[in-house]
Design an enzyme around this catalytic site. Sequence first.
Site, PDB file in Angstrom:
ATOM      1  N   TYR A 174       4.801   4.619  10.990  1.00 27.22           N
ATOM      2  CA  TYR A 174       4.620   3.294  11.368  1.00 27.22           C
ATOM      3  C   TYR A 174       5.921   2.618  10.205  1.00 27.22           C
ATOM      4  CZ  TYR A 174       0.700   3.086   8.391  1.00 27.22           C
ATOM      5  OH  TYR A 174      -0.287   3.042   7.654  1.00 27.22           O
TER       6      TYR A 174
ATOM      7  N   ARG B  90       1.249  -1.251  -0.327  1.00 29.76           N
ATOM      8  CA  ARG B  90       0.111   0.031   0.041  1.00 29.76           C
ATOM      9  C   ARG B  90       0.890   1.079  -0.030  1.00 29.76           C
ATOM     10  NH1 ARG B  90      -1.116   2.182   4.058  1.00 29.76           N
ATOM     11  NH2 ARG B  90      -0.895   0.834   5.903  1.00 29.76           N
TER      12      ARG B  90
ATOM     13  N   HIS C  93      -3.244   4.280   5.249  1.00 30.88           N
ATOM     14  CA  HIS C  93      -4.487   3.565   5.025  1.00 30.88           C
ATOM     15  C   HIS C  93      -6.138   3.862   4.572  1.00 30.88           C
ATOM     16  CE1 HIS C  93      -7.242  -0.095   6.677  1.00 30.88           C
ATOM     17  NE2 HIS C  93      -8.226   1.366   7.035  1.00 30.88           N
TER      18      HIS C  93
END
Length: 400
Positions: free
Chosen positions: A300, A287, A291
């Site tokens: 992260y 990705r 998100h």
Amino acid sequence: MTDKLVKDRNHLSGIKMTNTVNIIDNGLIDIPMLQLLDEDGIQTDKNYALKLDKKTAVNIHYSMEYTRLLDDRMIGSQRQGRISFYLASRGEEAATVASAAALSELDMIMSQYREQGALVYRGYTTDQFMDQMFSNELDPNKGRQMPIHYGDKALNFMTISSPLGTQIPQASGYAYGQKMAGKQAITMCYFGEGAASEGDFHAGLNMAAVLNCPVIFFCRNNGYAISTPAEEQFAGDGIASRGIGYGVRTIRVDGNDVIAVYAATQHAREIALAENCPVLIEAMTYRLAAHSTSDDPSGYRSKDEEAKWQLKDPILRFAKWLDAKGWLDQAALDKFKEDTREQILSSLKRAEKVAINPIEDIIEDVYDTPPWHLQKQLTELKTHIQKYPQHYPKTSGRIK
């Protein structure tokens, strides 16, 4: 006594006996990944008999380009406060578009939330996208869903549901119904590797395996369940190993390789339909976007990690392959992208001006006549909005 037990219990038949304690560990499982295009868009096996014609290939390419343009515009719209929420599919377009292209129009699609590319390929219009995301009175969901919760009966695309993983056992049930009705169709069920941690995943796969349901479970393993990396979700060999554990035919594929995804899905569909059985496809992808518009991936993962995956961009990779085959008309593609940007912006401006649904719609479509307690709650809601109008859009209390 032992011989009789082995003979009578079917679940023991065919098991190899041993007098040695053997522990089967993860290292003994080696699930390969199908790849037909390398990262430079060069076909790895020149002799592979690919069942992908020029018309389909170009349609896949344009659908991926459209999806990315739509994503970019709608992320900007959310940042401007024009819509409340959005989920982009940047980096995963090959997994969703190429897999949808390998299906029949009669096949049912049950999506998670990042499969807008499949809808694009099936012909969902820009106006339909916009009306749903702006929750206006032209939205078939009547404004009751969050943005990106699409659904279209004519295109055999089941309406998206927010709770994670609910579509997985539903897909097994729907596919079982297709089989019982004698339909020459299957169900495609999309989800991410994070959803495979839900109980619904295990129930759905087991149900499909035991009842021999013609369903393809398509897992987009993009490395992160929102902010949780795969290595913190599970210790096994991805999601593919789980399919094997449940007795489901399994394929692992490079999810950024259009022709590999197309070939894997095509093959999976043939098996599911011919043998009335489930197939699990694990598409290994990444990705590139956040998100959702509520997420900040810088917390992260590193920029270096993202940069490495940018080099595996599925759209650029496929374009190189098309160009090498003489199937890429750059001038036509540039014109398509320019027209698409204008079309998306025009449709966006139109949709945000369309009135929202009457507030009465909130208690309709479940009961033939709304019961007294829902009517009472509706009256209380209207009173509340009228008392505090400054906290609600001016159109919130529109009466039929």
